[in-house]
Scaffold this motif. Structure first.
Motif, PDB file in Angstrom:
ATOM      1  N   UNK A  14      24.784  46.500  32.690  1.00 30.48           N
ATOM      2  CA  UNK A  14      26.202  46.405  32.338  1.00 30.48           C
ATOM      3  C   UNK A  14      27.081  46.670  33.556  1.00 30.48           C
ATOM      4  N   UNK A  15      26.635  47.577  34.445  1.00 29.40           N
ATOM      5  CA  UNK A  15      27.362  47.824  35.696  1.00 29.40           C
ATOM      6  C   UNK A  15      27.343  46.548  36.544  1.00 29.40           C
ATOM      7  N   UNK A  66      31.764  40.358  37.356  1.00 28.13           N
ATOM      8  CA  UNK A  66      33.018  39.825  36.813  1.00 28.13           C
ATOM      9  C   UNK A  66      34.213  40.175  37.695  1.00 28.13           C
ATOM     10  N   UNK A  67      34.172  41.351  38.309  1.00 27.27           N
ATOM     11  CA  UNK A  67      35.291  41.792  39.149  1.00 27.27           C
ATOM     12  C   UNK A  67      35.320  41.113  40.509  1.00 27.27           C
ATOM     13  N   UNK A 119      30.950  35.594  55.486  1.00 29.86           N
ATOM     14  CA  UNK A 119      32.284  36.124  55.285  1.00 29.86           C
ATOM     15  C   UNK A 119      32.840  35.613  53.960  1.00 29.86           C
ATOM     16  N   UNK A 120      33.410  36.536  53.173  1.00 29.44           N
ATOM     17  CA  UNK A 120      34.014  36.152  51.906  1.00 29.44           C
ATOM     18  C   UNK A 120      33.079  36.169  50.716  1.00 29.44           C
ATOM     19  N   UNK A 121      31.816  36.509  50.928  1.00 28.40           N
ATOM     20  CA  UNK A 121      30.860  36.490  49.818  1.00 28.40           C
ATOM     21  C   UNK A 121      31.062  37.669  48.862  1.00 28.40           C
ATOM     22  N   UNK A 122      31.717  38.736  49.350  1.00 28.98           N
ATOM     23  CA  UNK A 122      32.009  39.865  48.474  1.00 28.98           C
ATOM     24  C   UNK A 122      31.335  41.169  48.839  1.00 28.98           C
ATOM     25  N   UNK A 123      30.858  41.273  50.058  1.00 30.60           N
ATOM     26  CA  UNK A 123      30.153  42.498  50.466  1.00 30.60           C
ATOM     27  C   UNK A 123      31.049  43.725  50.356  1.00 30.60           C
ATOM     28  N   UNK A 124      32.225  43.666  50.946  1.00 28.76           N
ATOM     29  CA  UNK A 124      33.123  44.832  50.941  1.00 28.76           C
ATOM     30  C   UNK A 124      33.627  45.183  49.544  1.00 28.76           C
ATOM     31  N   UNK A 125      34.086  44.218  48.740  1.00 24.70           N
ATOM     32  CA  UNK A 125      34.526  44.592  47.395  1.00 24.70           C
ATOM     33  C   UNK A 125      33.421  45.229  46.552  1.00 24.70           C
ATOM     34  N   UNK A 163      30.745  46.903  47.654  1.00 28.03           N
ATOM     35  CA  UNK A 163      30.481  48.244  48.167  1.00 28.03           C
ATOM     36  C   UNK A 163      31.628  49.197  47.823  1.00 28.03           C
ATOM     37  N   UNK A 164      32.856  48.724  47.889  1.00 31.05           N
ATOM     38  CA  UNK A 164      34.000  49.571  47.538  1.00 31.05           C
ATOM     39  C   UNK A 164      33.942  50.026  46.085  1.00 31.05           C
TER      40      UNK A 164
END
Length: 109
Positions: free
Chosen positions: A16-17, A23-24, A70-76, A78-79
């Motif tokens: 679920x996480x 989704x986010x 770049x832009x794949x979503x690594x930082x979001x 991890x954040x």
């Protein structure tokens, strides 16, 4: 997408996480699964050790490197997954600042 590895190997709660983070962020599930393992390891390593037969007792920890364009979503990703850890570290730092008062140095004069 949660019926195939790596997501299928996680518990229903962790799936679920993974769904929520997917989704986010729209990041790939394998990237999210890797980051989740890293965050769980980081959160637990201070409280648990493992006895490796023939070696030694060592903290449970893993090294995770998130690779992607770049832009794949690594930082979001991890954040989101590390936010509780960062929040706890901030509270610990603030608490330490409250209870530890520096002792003034004597100048020796």
């Amino acid at each position: 997408y949660l019926t195939t590895p790596p997501a299928a190997t996680f518990t229903p709660f962790l799936q679920s996480v993974i769904c929520e983070v997917t989704n986010s962020t729209q990041a790939p599930v394998p990237l999210i699964c890797s980051a989740l393992l890293g965050a769980m390891s980081e959160a637990a390593q201070g409280g648990f050790d493992i006895d490796v037969p023939g070696y030694r007792v060592t903290p449970i920890s893993i090294w995770v490197m998130l690779l992607g364009e770049s832009g794949i979503g690594k930082s979001p990703v991890e954040n989101i997954l590390r936010k509780p850890i960062r929040d706890l570290e901030s509270l610990q730092t603030a608490y330490s600042a409250l209870i530890w008062t520096p002792i003034p140095r004597e100048t020796g004069q």
